[in-house]
Design a protein around this motif. Structure first.
Motif, PDB file in Angstrom:
ATOM      1  N   ILE A  92      78.989  38.896  27.056  1.00  0.00           N
ATOM      2  CA  ILE A  92      79.452  38.001  28.124  1.00  0.00           C
ATOM      3  C   ILE A  92      79.525  36.551  27.632  1.00  0.00           C
ATOM      4  O   ILE A  92      80.492  35.832  27.919  1.00  0.00           O
ATOM      5  N   SER A  93      78.517  36.119  26.871  1.00  0.00           N
ATOM      6  CA  SER A  93      78.546  34.741  26.360  1.00  0.00           C
ATOM      7  C   SER A  93      79.689  34.555  25.371  1.00  0.00           C
ATOM      8  O   SER A  93      80.291  33.475  25.293  1.00  0.00           O
ATOM      9  N   GLY A  94      80.036  35.605  24.627  1.00  0.00           N
ATOM     10  CA  GLY A  94      81.182  35.519  23.721  1.00  0.00           C
ATOM     11  C   GLY A  94      82.497  35.543  24.482  1.00  0.00           C
ATOM     12  O   GLY A  94      83.394  34.730  24.244  1.00  0.00           O
ATOM     13  N   ALA A  95      82.603  36.492  25.424  1.00  0.00           N
ATOM     14  CA  ALA A  95      83.839  36.612  26.215  1.00  0.00           C
ATOM     15  C   ALA A  95      84.062  35.398  27.108  1.00  0.00           C
ATOM     16  O   ALA A  95      85.196  35.155  27.549  1.00  0.00           O
ATOM     17  N   PHE A  96      82.993  34.635  27.368  1.00  0.00           N
ATOM     18  CA  PHE A  96      83.119  33.430  28.192  1.00  0.00           C
ATOM     19  C   PHE A  96      84.116  32.453  27.569  1.00  0.00           C
ATOM     20  O   PHE A  96      84.782  31.688  28.281  1.00  0.00           O
ATOM     21  N   SER A  97      84.229  32.489  26.236  1.00  0.00           N
ATOM     22  CA  SER A  97      85.194  31.605  25.567  1.00  0.00           C
ATOM     23  C   SER A  97      86.626  31.984  25.919  1.00  0.00           C
ATOM     24  O   SER A  97      87.535  31.139  25.885  1.00  0.00           O
ATOM     25  N   ILE A  98      86.854  33.268  26.260  1.00  0.00           N
ATOM     26  CA  ILE A  98      88.202  33.724  26.600  1.00  0.00           C
ATOM     27  C   ILE A  98      88.637  33.197  27.961  1.00  0.00           C
ATOM     28  O   ILE A  98      89.822  33.192  28.285  1.00  0.00           O
ATOM     29  N   LEU A  99      87.677  32.726  28.773  1.00  0.00           N
ATOM     30  CA  LEU A  99      88.059  32.081  30.034  1.00  0.00           C
ATOM     31  C   LEU A  99      89.051  30.951  29.774  1.00  0.00           C
ATOM     32  O   LEU A  99      90.025  30.780  30.512  1.00  0.00           O
ATOM     33  N   THR A 127      90.144  36.440  34.647  1.00  0.00           N
ATOM     34  CA  THR A 127      89.338  35.516  35.447  1.00  0.00           C
ATOM     35  C   THR A 127      89.761  34.070  35.214  1.00  0.00           C
ATOM     36  O   THR A 127      89.846  33.269  36.157  1.00  0.00           O
ATOM     37  N   GLY A 128      90.037  33.722  33.957  1.00  0.00           N
ATOM     38  CA  GLY A 128      90.490  32.363  33.641  1.00  0.00           C
ATOM     39  C   GLY A 128      91.815  32.034  34.307  1.00  0.00           C
ATOM     40  O   GLY A 128      91.992  30.939  34.856  1.00  0.00           O
ATOM     41  N   THR A 129      92.752  32.981  34.266  1.00  0.00           N
ATOM     42  CA  THR A 129      94.055  32.770  34.914  1.00  0.00           C
ATOM     43  C   THR A 129      93.900  32.615  36.425  1.00  0.00           C
ATOM     44  O   THR A 129      94.533  31.744  37.043  1.00  0.00           O
ATOM     45  N   ILE A 182      83.726  24.403  30.321  1.00  0.00           N
ATOM     46  CA  ILE A 182      83.564  25.846  30.082  1.00  0.00           C
ATOM     47  C   ILE A 182      83.267  26.157  28.617  1.00  0.00           C
ATOM     48  O   ILE A 182      82.339  26.932  28.326  1.00  0.00           O
ATOM     49  N   PRO A 183      83.998  25.585  27.634  1.00  0.00           N
ATOM     50  CA  PRO A 183      83.661  25.857  26.232  1.00  0.00           C
ATOM     51  C   PRO A 183      82.255  25.381  25.863  1.00  0.00           C
ATOM     52  O   PRO A 183      81.609  25.989  24.997  1.00  0.00           O
ATOM     53  N   LEU A 184      81.781  24.319  26.496  1.00  0.00           N
ATOM     54  CA  LEU A 184      80.439  23.817  26.206  1.00  0.00           C
ATOM     55  C   LEU A 184      79.373  24.796  26.700  1.00  0.00           C
ATOM     56  O   LEU A 184      78.357  25.026  26.025  1.00  0.00           O
ATOM     57  N   ILE A 185      79.599  25.371  27.881  1.00  0.00           N
ATOM     58  CA  ILE A 185      78.678  26.393  28.406  1.00  0.00           C
ATOM     59  C   ILE A 185      78.655  27.596  27.461  1.00  0.00           C
ATOM     60  O   ILE A 185      77.588  28.136  27.131  1.00  0.00           O
ATOM     61  N   HIS A 186      79.837  27.999  27.024  1.00  0.00           N
ATOM     62  CA  HIS A 186      79.929  29.111  26.064  1.00  0.00           C
ATOM     63  C   HIS A 186      79.172  28.798  24.784  1.00  0.00           C
ATOM     64  O   HIS A 186      78.440  29.655  24.251  1.00  0.00           O
TER      65      HIS A 186
END
Length: 481
Positions: free
Chosen positions: A20-27, A155-157, A179-183
């Motif tokens: 999830i923390s990795g996929a968070f970057s795909i947001l 989710t990002g879209t 968002i990238p900082l949280i990731h």
């Protein structure tokens, strides 16, 4: 309920967190992809604070696609040199910086350039993340974990369409920059892939990584299995170049399977269905606001993908889902083609006014249960360690190229015929051809380890009993101990 508890076992918790923390970057990728939906009409308006022509707007729209191949190449170089984790973390500051830049942009070309850079990061992430998630996942939940990439993108879209409906570019861009900082903070806490450590000969680091990911201290048996897999792939193929993707039979087979899934994904008509959502809603006589229609469209897709990944993918397998998904998409776009053909013939369509919306929603659901994450899961599983980076880089470039071609086909066909019936009929035929090829060539990988999948592609499932395997096991045991 039993299936749900089976997926969310305690021993899988850190795999969930890492994924999830990795996929968070795909947001951020999904946000960049959907950014033009709420904001391009505002930029093209006569009272826009950033004057934009339709030609400039079209370049802004395709900028992420143009940026993806260079990013994929950079990731392919870095991922085997510095690792999967560091490569992923390296991308985060660039995305945050670009969103801040968009907030303060004064010209459309500044926005276009920054979106192109984010597109490059997207190309890099789609190269490294499927590799990382595939390598850290337990075979029992690998399908579920790799599918989270598709969930994050959708989710990002959806997120940018929602906040874009009531926030200006400045405020939404600053929000997106966080968002990238949280990731970056979350992903810095996860371990590196044990496959990467073994590839570099760092067996103790690999063992510690595996212990964290599996939530237990006894991992020697899996360590030996992974080490044998990496050693076999590295020693059999040696130092791999791009040619090994087509000269080695098992890699060639993996490439062929990916091409089948990718072409079925792109030529099912996903991009045109997304781009022309507003038009189709209007054709149905809907009074729903255009922005709201896109939000509903994305929300339906998100729910469908989430339900599939949680309850279906690791139970029924990806092959069955891909077949069902492609067949469902074929029927859905064929229904759209029939509707527009009837309408073009001048026949009254008032009695079937619901057909376009129903077909579009059904298409979205059917696409979501298989084709939406099919390419990512195929890439994370089918290629051996020594060529995986190059394979994912090439695949991302090919995917972007096919997406651009299919969008152009739709535009040319629509412009030449003045009807949507013909392109949708074309997509229906392509999807059904994809079904035939998937049935014929796509193997089922449910529950198999990455090494077992390689043996399946090689066609030597008895490999573990051969003299070569025994020599490799002795070599690994000597190195590891």
């Amino acid at each position: 309920m039993k299936l749900l508890f089976g997926i969310f076992k305690r021993e899988y918790l850190f795999q969930y967190f890492a994924t999830i923390s990795g996929a968070f970057s795909i947001l951020s990728s999904g946000i960049n992809l959907g950014w033009t939906s709420p904001y391009l009409p505002k930029l093209l308006a006569t009272d826009s604070s950033i004057p934009t022509t339709t030609d400039e707007g079209s370049w802004c729209a395709i900028a992420p696609l143009l940026g993806a191949p260079p990013g994929a190449i950079i990731a392919a170089i870095l991922v085997d040199k510095v690792g999967r984790k560091k490569t992923t973390l390296f991308m985060a500051p660039w995305v945050s910086f670009c969103f801040v830049g968009i907030a303060f942009s004064t010209t459309i070309w500044e926005i276009t350039t920054l979106r192109l850079v984010i597109g490059s990061v997207e190309g890099a992430l789609y190269t490294v993340l499927p590799m990382y998630i595939g390598e850290i996942s337990d075979p029992k939940i690998r399908g579920f974990l790799t599918s989270t990439i598709a969930i994050a993108a959708i989710t990002g879209t959806l997120f940018i369409n929602i906040i874009g409906s009531f926030l200006n570019i400045f405020l939404s861009s600053l929000i997106c920059a966080t968002i990238p900082l949280i990731h970056m903070v979350a992903f810095s806490c996860v371990p590196e892939s044990p496959y990467y450590y073994i590839k570099k000969g760092k067996f103790e680091d690999a063992k510690k990584s595996l212990q964290v990911l599996r939530g237990k201290s006894e991992v020697d048996q899996e360590m030996i299995a992974i080490a044998q897999s990496v050693v076999r792939q590295e020693r059999t193929a040696g130092k791999a170049g791009m040619l090994e993707l087509v000269t080695i039979p098992s890699n060639r087979k993996a490439c062929f399977i990916f091409v089948i899934v990718c072409l079925t994904n792109k030529f099912s008509g996903k991009n045109p269905c997304m781009f022309y959502t507003e038009t189709i809603f209007k054709e149905a006589g809907s009074s729903i606001d255009a922005t709201l229609s896109v939000i509903v469209y994305c929300a339906v897709e998100l729910v469908a993908v989430a339900m599939t990944t949680i309850f279906v993918v690791d139970r029924f397998g990806k092959r069955k889902l891909l077949i069902t998904s492609a067949a469902g998409c074929s029927i859905s776009v064929f229904t759209l083609a029939v509707y527009f053909f009837i309408k073009d013939c001048g026949i009254n369509t008032d009695y079937i006014f619901f057909l376009p919306i129903t077909a579009l929603v059904m298409y979205n659901i059917m696409f979501s249960i298989g084709l939406s994450f099919g390419m990512v899961t195929v890439l994370s599983e089918l290629f051996p360690t020594n060529v995986k980076a190059k394979a994912l880089c090439t695949a991302d470039t090919f995917s972007v190229l096919m997406g651009s071609i299919v969008s152009k086909i739709f535009q040319i066909s629509f412009d030449q015929t003045g009807s949507m019936a013909f392109p949708f009929l074309f997509f229906s035929i392509c999807s059904m051809i994809g079904v035939i090829f998937i049935i014929r060539y796509m193997p089922e990988t449910k529950g198999k380890t990455l090494e077992e999948i390689q043996q399946l592609l090689i066609g030597q499932e008895h490999l573990v009993n051969t003299e070569l395997a025994l020599r490799q096991r002795a070599y690994v045991n000597e190195t590891y101990t």
